[in-house]
Design a protein around this motif. Sequence first.
Motif, PDB file in Angstrom:
ATOM      1  N   HIS A 197       0.807  -1.162  -0.061  1.00  0.00           N
ATOM      2  CA  HIS A 197      -0.017  -0.097  -0.019  1.00  0.00           C
ATOM      3  C   HIS A 197       0.867   1.181  -0.075  1.00  0.00           C
ATOM      4  N   THR A 198       0.193   2.415  -0.562  1.00  0.00           N
ATOM      5  CA  THR A 198       1.333   3.712  -0.555  1.00  0.00           C
ATOM      6  C   THR A 198       1.073   4.176   0.643  1.00  0.00           C
ATOM      7  N   PRO A 199       2.252   4.437   1.433  1.00  0.00           N
ATOM      8  CA  PRO A 199       1.975   4.979   2.827  1.00  0.00           C
ATOM      9  C   PRO A 199       1.528   6.590   2.864  1.00  0.00           C
ATOM     10  N   GLU A 200       0.716   6.634   3.950  1.00  0.00           N
ATOM     11  CA  GLU A 200       0.068   8.043   4.113  1.00  0.00           C
ATOM     12  C   GLU A 200       1.345   9.066   4.064  1.00  0.00           C
TER      13      GLU A 200
ATOM     14  N   SER B  80      10.320   9.078   2.483  1.00  0.00           N
ATOM     15  CA  SER B  80       8.677   9.050   2.543  1.00  0.00           C
ATOM     16  C   SER B  80       8.363  10.140   1.802  1.00  0.00           C
TER      17      SER B  80
ATOM     18  N   GLN C 276       2.942  18.043  -2.689  1.00  0.00           N
ATOM     19  CA  GLN C 276       3.431  16.548  -2.403  1.00  0.00           C
ATOM     20  C   GLN C 276       4.768  16.438  -2.630  1.00  0.00           C
TER      21      GLN C 276
END
Length: 405
Positions: free
Chosen positions: A8-11, A41, A50
Motif C-alpha cells: 500500500h502507498t504509505p500516508e 517518505s 506533495q
Amino acid sequence: MHHEPSAHTPEPVSLPYERPAGCPFDPPAPLAELRARQPLSPMAYPDGHQGRLVTSHSLVRAVLADPRFSSRYELMHYPMPGGPEGELPPAPPGDMTGMDAPEHTRFRRLLAGRFTVRRMRLLTERVEEITAEHLDAMEAQGPGTDLVQAFAQPIPALMICELLGVPFADREVFQGFVTALMSLDSTPDERMAGMTGLQEYMHGLVLAKRAEPTDDLLSDLTSSDLTDEELTGVGGFLLGAGLDTTANMLAHGTFALLRHPDQLAALRADPDLADQAVEELMRYLSIAHTTVRVALEDVELDGQVIRAGESVTLSIQAANRDPERFEDPDSLDLHRKATGQLGFGHGIHQCLGQQLARVEMRVALPALLTRFPTLRLAVPADDVPLRTDMNIYGVHSLPVTWDGK
C-alpha cells in the motif's frame, strides 16, 4: 540497505514533529521510526505540495551531493507551517545558500580562497583574546549569568566583525542591529529596523573598504569583480550564517555537557579532546536540523522516482543519528570519531565558515569549563527555554552559576 516497496502507498507525513519532553537534545522520535521503515517518505507540505522527506544518512548525503537537486529558493516549497506564503523570492545578491552553479561557483570560489589557513590562525588568536575578555567579565561580575547573553552570542558576533573588518568604534552600533534582529523580545518593526540598519551599515562598510582596504575579508573582496550590491549581500550572508549558528552551538553545547557530567569531565581533563568534541557535539545536537532541495529532473533514489519539481526535505538531525552510520547514535560520546557528521552540510553548499566555527567552539568551550570548574545550571534543566520553533535549534537563554571566590 534496500527497502521493499510496500503493497500500500504509505500516508504522506508532515512536519514538524514534537521533540520528546524532557529530552532537549534528541530529535523527534517519529523521525527514527521513519528512518528505519522508510527513509524516503512521501511528505505533504503546508501549501499542499506533495514532496518527500529523507531521514537516513546515506540518502541525505546523496541528495546534498547531487547537482540534479537545486537550492534555489524560488523553486522550493516551505516544509514547516508558518513559513512564507506563496512562491519564495529568488536569493538576494550574495546569498549563496539559495543559488546553484554556476552563480554559486562564482561566489564560492571567491570566498573559499579567503578563508585561508593564515587568516584562520590570526582569527584563532582573536577568538582566544575575545573569549578571555568575556570570561574575565563573567568572573568580575560574580556568580550567576545568562550564558547566551554573556558568552555564546557576543563571541561569534565579535568574530564576524573581525572577519569583515567592522571598525572597533562601530561595534556597538553593529551589535545593536544584530541584537534587534536576533532578540525574541524584538517587535516585527524593531526586527525590520535592525535588518534595514544592517543593510545600510554593510553598504557603507563596502564603500569604505573600496576607498581604503584593510586586512580583512571584505577588503580582499573589493579587488574581485563583485558589485557593491553583491559585496553588501555577501557581508549580510556571512553575518547571518555565522552568528546564530555558532551562538547556539556554544550555548546548547554547554547545556549538553552540563547534562552529561562524564563527558564534561573528559573534556575538562583533556583539552586535546576539543577537536573531536566539536564534531561529536555538531553530530549530536544537529542545530541546523532541516534543509530543502528541489529535483530539477526526474531522479531515481532508493528505488523510487522523485519527479522534477518535487521539493525534498532533508532531516539532518535524523541523518546524524542514523545507527547505520554511527554506533549507538543517541549517546553523546566525545571519544567518538564523528567524521561524516552532516552538521555543516555536505556537497557544494557545505558550510563555508566551518573552520571558523570549529575554531570558535574549540577555543571557547574548554576555556569556559577550565575557568569555571563549578559551572552548573542555575535553573532545573526542564526550565531552560528551547528554540523549538526556530530554523536553528538551541536555547533562548541558559541561566548558569558557579561558586564565587
